[in-house]
Design a protein around this motif. Structure first.
Motif: not given
Ligand code: ATP
Ligand code: 5RP
Length: 299
Positions: A80, A137, A142, A145
Motif C-alpha cells: 500500500e 483490502v 486498503n 483505493q
C-alpha cells in the motif's frame, strides 16, 4: 487514485495468468509510447523460499496454516505504501522475487530469493502492477483505493489449478504433490484475500475452457485459447459501447447486460480493444493535471 501518477493493477491468483497477460498491456504501452514502471506482486512476499518452508513447518506445528495468498506471508503495508508513494510522487522502491534458475542466474542469486530494493525508473507515465493483491483490502490496509484501473484475471478455478500445477512442475521445479498440498493449504486465504478482490475490479477477464477439466490434478496440458471462451464482466456497464465490441470481435456475444463473451483466440485482441481507450484516458487526465500544476506554479 491520482490523475498525475496513475496506477493500473492486474490482480489474480497464482497461475491465473497475470504475468502472461501482461504482454497485452506491454503491447498497448508500446503502441501509445507509454513508459511504465512494472511491479511484480510476488516481490511483496515476506519470506524467501527457504524462510517460507520454515514458516510452513512452524505453522503446522502450531496447528495454523500459512499461504502466499494471505497477510502472514505478504507485506500488504509496504504494497500500500508503494501505491500511495507512487500516486503522490511518481516514485517508489521495487524488487523482484526470483522463481527459477533462468530468472536468478543474471543476478548471481538462487531461485526463491529477492533482488535488493531499488528505485523504480524516474519519469514513468504510470505504475503497472501484476500479481496476487492489486485490489486487496483488510481491516488495516486498503491497496485497492490507490488503483485507477483494476483488472481481474481469473480463470475458472479448475483451469487456474491446471495452469498452476503445470507451470510450477515444469518451470519452477516443484513436485505435483507439493503443488497440490499448497493449493489445499491456501484455500482459507484464497477465500479471505483473493476472491473478494474480483468484486472491486473495473473489469474481470475469466477464461472458461470448453474441454473437460473435471480432474485438474491429473491434467497433462493446459487447455489452449482456442479450447476456451473468455467471459468479460464490466462494473460500469452503462459507459461501455457493447455494440462496437460485438461488431469488432468475431464470434462474440453478450450473456448478461454487463457481460461480453469472446472466443478464447480473441482474448488478446479483446483486451487491446477494451483497454487501449481506458489507458489513453488515464494518460490524457495525467497531462491535464500536469498542465494545471504548471499553470498554478507560473502564477
Ligand atoms: N490465456 C492463457 N492460455 C493458455 N495458457 C495460459 C494462459 N494464461 C496463462 N497461461 C499459462 O498458465 C501458466 C500460469 O500463467 P502465469 O505464469 O502468467 O500466471 P501468474 O498469474 O503470473 O502466476 P504467479 O502469480 O503464480 O506467478 C503459465 O504456464 C502460462 O503459460
Ligand atoms: O507464484 C506464486 C504466488 O504468486 C508462488 O506460489 C510464490 O511466489 C512462491 O513461489 P515458489 O514456490 O516458486 O518459491
Amino acid at each position: 487514485m491520482s490523475s498525475r501518477n496513475p496506477i493500473i493493477a492486474v490482480t489474480g491468483s497464482s497461475g491465473a495468468g497475470t504475468s502472461t497477460t501482461s504482454e497485452s498491456f506491454e503491447h498497448i504501452f508500446r503502441s501509445l509510447s507509454i513508459k511504465s514502471a512494472k511491479v511484480e506482486g510476488d516481490s511483496f512476499h515476506r519470506f524467501s523460499r527457504q524462510e517460507m518452508d520454515f514458516e510452513k513447518r512452524k505453522a503446522k506445528q502450531d496447528g495454523r496454516s500459512i499461504s502466499y495468498f494471505g497477510d502472514q506471508a505478504n507485506d500488504f503495508v509496504s504494497l500500500e505504501r508503494l501505491f500511495k508513494d507512487y500516486s503522490e510522487t511518481g516514485k517508489g522502491k521495487i524488487r523482484r522475487y526470483l522463481h527459477t534458475f533462468d530468472e536468478a542466474v543474471p543476478y548471481n542469486q538462487m531461485p526463491g530469493t529477492f533482488t535488493p530494493w531499488e528505485d523504480l525508473g524516474e519519469g514513468t507515465d504510470l505504475l503497472f502492477y501484476e500479481g496476487l493483491h492489486g485490489g486487496v483490502v483488510t481491516d488495516n490496509i486498503n491497496v485497492a483505493q490507490h488503483v485507477d484501473l483494476l483488472i481481474g484475471m481469473v480463470p475458472i478455478v479448475n483451469l487456474e489449478w491446471i495452469q498452476k500445477i503445470i507451470r510450477d512442475t515444469n518451470q519452477r521445479g516443484h513436485s505435483r504433490e507439493a503443488v497440490t498440498a499448497s493449493i489445499v493449504r491456501s484455500m482459507e486465504d484464497y477465500i479471505a484475500f483473493i476472491t473478494p478482490q474480483f468484486s472491486r475490479t473495473h473489469i474481470n477477464f475469466q477464461r472458461v475452457p470448453t474441454v473437460d477439466t473435471s480432474n485438474p490434478f491429473s491434467a497433462k496440458a493446459i487447455p489452449s485459447l482456442d479450447e476456451s471462451f473468455v467471459v468479460i464482466r464490466f462494473r460500469e456497464s452503462n459507459q461501455v459501447d457493447f455494440p462496437y465490441y460485438l461488431r469488432m470481435i468475431a464470434g462474440s456475444f453478450m450473456s448478461r447486460v454487463n457481460t461480453l463473451v469472446v472466443p478464447g483466440g480473441k482474448m488478446g485482441f479483446a483486451m487491446e480493444l477494451i483497454l487501449t481507450p481506458l489507458i489513453q484516458e488515464l494518460i490524457q487526465k495525467k497531462h491535464e493535471a500536469n498542465k494545471q500544476l504548471d499553470w498554478m506554479s507560473d502564477l
